[in-house]
Design an enzyme around this catalytic site. Sequence first.
Site, PDB file in Angstrom:
ATOM      1  N   ASP A  48       0.831  -1.210   0.000  1.00  0.00           N
ATOM      2  CA  ASP A  48       0.000   0.000   0.000  1.00  0.00           C
ATOM      3  C   ASP A  48       0.866   1.261   0.000  1.00  0.00           C
ATOM      4  O   ASP A  48       1.815   1.369   0.788  1.00  0.00           O
ATOM      5  CB  ASP A  48      -0.924  -0.015   1.233  1.00  0.00           C
ATOM      6  N   THR A  64      -7.026   3.937  -1.668  1.00  0.00           N
ATOM      7  CA  THR A  64      -6.760   2.524  -1.420  1.00  0.00           C
ATOM      8  C   THR A  64      -7.850   1.580  -1.934  1.00  0.00           C
ATOM      9  O   THR A  64      -7.572   0.656  -2.697  1.00  0.00           O
ATOM     10  CB  THR A  64      -6.551   2.315   0.100  1.00  0.00           C
ATOM     11  N   LEU A  79     -14.234   2.553   5.453  1.00  0.00           N
ATOM     12  CA  LEU A  79     -13.296   1.462   5.751  1.00  0.00           C
ATOM     13  C   LEU A  79     -13.467   0.950   7.173  1.00  0.00           C
ATOM     14  O   LEU A  79     -13.235  -0.217   7.459  1.00  0.00           O
ATOM     15  CB  LEU A  79     -11.850   1.958   5.583  1.00  0.00           C
ATOM     16  N   TYR A 101      -9.912  -8.262   8.268  1.00  0.00           N
ATOM     17  CA  TYR A 101      -8.786  -7.333   8.291  1.00  0.00           C
ATOM     18  C   TYR A 101      -8.430  -6.932   9.714  1.00  0.00           C
ATOM     19  O   TYR A 101      -9.281  -6.538  10.498  1.00  0.00           O
ATOM     20  CB  TYR A 101      -9.064  -6.075   7.462  1.00  0.00           C
ATOM     21  N   ASP A 158       2.505   2.867   3.324  1.00  0.00           N
ATOM     22  CA  ASP A 158       1.465   3.902   3.282  1.00  0.00           C
ATOM     23  C   ASP A 158       1.392   4.645   4.618  1.00  0.00           C
ATOM     24  O   ASP A 158       1.306   5.875   4.661  1.00  0.00           O
ATOM     25  CB  ASP A 158       0.112   3.263   2.958  1.00  0.00           C
ATOM     26  N   HIS A 176       2.091   8.668   4.983  1.00  0.00           N
ATOM     27  CA  HIS A 176       1.121   9.623   5.523  1.00  0.00           C
ATOM     28  C   HIS A 176       1.715  10.414   6.683  1.00  0.00           C
ATOM     29  O   HIS A 176       1.590  11.627   6.770  1.00  0.00           O
ATOM     30  CB  HIS A 176      -0.132   8.903   6.023  1.00  0.00           C
ATOM     31  N   ASP A 224      -1.060   0.391  -4.846  1.00  0.00           N
ATOM     32  CA  ASP A 224      -2.368   0.935  -5.240  1.00  0.00           C
ATOM     33  C   ASP A 224      -2.271   2.379  -5.733  1.00  0.00           C
ATOM     34  O   ASP A 224      -3.084   2.815  -6.535  1.00  0.00           O
ATOM     35  CB  ASP A 224      -3.382   0.801  -4.083  1.00  0.00           C
ATOM     36  N   SER A 236       3.839  16.011   5.777  1.00  0.00           N
ATOM     37  CA  SER A 236       3.229  14.687   5.850  1.00  0.00           C
ATOM     38  C   SER A 236       2.873  14.276   4.416  1.00  0.00           C
ATOM     39  O   SER A 236       3.360  14.895   3.468  1.00  0.00           O
ATOM     40  CB  SER A 236       2.013  14.708   6.779  1.00  0.00           C
ATOM     41  N   HIS A 254      -2.583  11.128  -0.682  1.00  0.00           N
ATOM     42  CA  HIS A 254      -2.836  10.596  -2.031  1.00  0.00           C
ATOM     43  C   HIS A 254      -4.333  10.608  -2.261  1.00  0.00           C
ATOM     44  O   HIS A 254      -5.099  10.785  -1.302  1.00  0.00           O
ATOM     45  CB  HIS A 254      -2.264   9.184  -2.172  1.00  0.00           C
TER      46      HIS A 254
HETATM   47  P1  AMP Z   1      -6.052   5.158   2.861  1.00  0.00           P
HETATM   48  O1  AMP Z   1      -6.986   5.856   3.757  1.00  0.00           O
HETATM   49  O2  AMP Z   1      -6.482   5.247   1.426  1.00  0.00           O
HETATM   50  O3  AMP Z   1      -4.638   5.586   3.067  1.00  0.00           O
HETATM   51  O4  AMP Z   1      -6.139   3.606   3.238  1.00  0.00           O
HETATM   52  C1  AMP Z   1      -5.101   2.842   3.822  1.00  0.00           C
HETATM   53  C2  AMP Z   1      -5.625   2.088   4.995  1.00  0.00           C
HETATM   54  O5  AMP Z   1      -6.676   1.214   4.607  1.00  0.00           O
HETATM   55  C3  AMP Z   1      -4.640   1.163   5.649  1.00  0.00           C
HETATM   56  O6  AMP Z   1      -3.774   1.820   6.514  1.00  0.00           O
HETATM   57  C4  AMP Z   1      -5.530   0.190   6.386  1.00  0.00           C
HETATM   58  O7  AMP Z   1      -5.749   0.646   7.705  1.00  0.00           O
HETATM   59  C5  AMP Z   1      -6.840   0.255   5.631  1.00  0.00           C
HETATM   60  N1  AMP Z   1      -7.177  -1.046   5.040  1.00  0.00           N
HETATM   61  C6  AMP Z   1      -6.459  -1.743   4.154  1.00  0.00           C
HETATM   62  N2  AMP Z   1      -7.060  -2.909   3.824  1.00  0.00           N
HETATM   63  C7  AMP Z   1      -8.183  -2.958   4.531  1.00  0.00           C
HETATM   64  C8  AMP Z   1      -9.241  -3.906   4.644  1.00  0.00           C
HETATM   65  N3  AMP Z   1      -9.226  -5.047   3.932  1.00  0.00           N
HETATM   66  N4  AMP Z   1     -10.280  -3.610   5.461  1.00  0.00           N
HETATM   67  C9  AMP Z   1     -10.297  -2.450   6.176  1.00  0.00           C
HETATM   68  N5  AMP Z   1      -9.328  -1.530   6.118  1.00  0.00           N
HETATM   69  C10 AMP Z   1      -8.279  -1.757   5.312  1.00  0.00           C
HETATM   70 ZN    ZN Z   2      -3.493   2.853  -0.266  1.00  0.00          ZN
HETATM   71 ZN    ZN Z   3      -3.031   5.946   2.333  1.00  0.00          ZN
END
Ligand code: AMP
Ligand code: ZN
Ligand code: ZN
Length: 419
Positions: A33, A69, A103, A154, A190, A194, A237, A346, A349
């Site tokens: 990630d 993501t 999420l 997860y 990732d 961040h 991603d 920081s 994306h």
């Molecule tokens: P973003 O907010 O786009 O940076 O998403 C990254 C975050 O998505 C990661 O740090 C994880 O905490 C979360 N994540 C990744 N895979 C999963 C999943 N299968 N289910 C829930 N959360 C996830």
């Molecule tokens: Zn991501």
């Molecule tokens: Zn991220």
Amino acid sequence: MKIKRILLFWVALYFPGLASATSSQGLILISLDGFARHYLDRYPAPALQQLIAEGTVAEAMQPVFPSKTFPNHYSIVTGLYPAKHGIVENNIYDSGFDAIFRLSLREEVANPRWWLGEPIWVTAEKQGKTAATFFYPGSEAAIRGIRPSKWQVYDGDVSNTERVQGILKWLDLPAAQRPKFLTLYFSTVDDAGHAFGPDAPQTAAAVAEVDRQIALLVEGLKQRQLYGKIDVMIVSDHGMAAVTPQNTIPLDQLFDTKQAALVLWTPEIVSIFPKPGKLDSIYRQLQQQLPAHAKVYKKAELPARWYYQDSNRIAPLIVVPEAGWRLMQQKRQQQWLAEHSAGQISGSHGYDNQHPTMQAIFIGQGPSFAAGRTIPAFANIQLYNLMCRILGITPATNDGDPAWVGQMLEPKTPVDTAE
Ligand code: AMP
Ligand code: ZN
Ligand code: ZN
């Protein structure tokens, strides 16, 4: 080595099936990630570099818009643009069932109603090939009634090493039960990107950490005599852009938020669902008030190259900042400024998927991939067809170009020219 490659080239030319798809014992898809393409050129990663030397690397892999993501992970496994696969953002509102997806909402993430299209593990399972996911967005929902034979809820606290060992344990099953498609997911890079930005030593350390995990996996594959027989694909991603706290736009101060029925806030894309009759009013306010670093779009005006229109889940109004800027509610902005010192960098994306900082990685190694080959940049929606070809299964309808797969797996020039 050179002789072997030339030989392989002629074998590939006369018996394309032999040198590619059919000889593979399976496929491991590894998602790192937030591993920006430029990290590969900047940070030491000996295990990844070894795979690159023995396999195929892309100059870049372009994410889908928005470069977040969940939309990207699901485009990789379906070959569909987000408007078609339904995961249009990390936060989604569906007017049909009047519900919100985030999420962190476990029961929604596991609810198949959000996940449209057909992910590769469903295609595989339907055609008799077992799938096993050690984390992958979507794998917790019974999409079209099917989950991978093995999957995990997860849990970000499961250590990276446990994840690698989990995969290796599945590969220890007797050949008949051994999964043919596996996934592995690491968020370490990732998380660091961040917190500290793409240029920070902590991000370099995160790259080194996932590289050690790849080395462990390679070691495990070698011990099982699977190395070079099973295909390994390493992808990310999206990338990561540096942001300073000053580059923040207090968006809720720039329009009358009471005219909106719902606003889905993220710093890199804001989705506005106006109250009846208020669309033009909000649009006009934002057009007048927004600084040059952000743009408001009516859905129909969104750039065609984003393929981000044809879904009721895409908001009537979308606000997108340029890379390196953030949109926030003023309250949140003040909190943010209090938590960060003036120049403290920081990472973010979600921006335009064409931006150089948003580009992702692709590395393929194993029986299906030519050694020492660099391929031009391509879009991640091509990967579903590629993975189906490697697994010898028939793909569902998708947005990828099957001709791209042929080109990618069967070199048109002798494979040793890359030296
Ligand atoms: P973003 O907010 O786009 O940076 O998403 C990254 C975050 O998505 C990661 O740090 C994880 O905490 C979360 N994540 C990744 N895979 C999963 C999943 N299968 N289910 C829930 N959360 C996830
Ligand atoms: Zn991501
Ligand atoms: Zn991220």
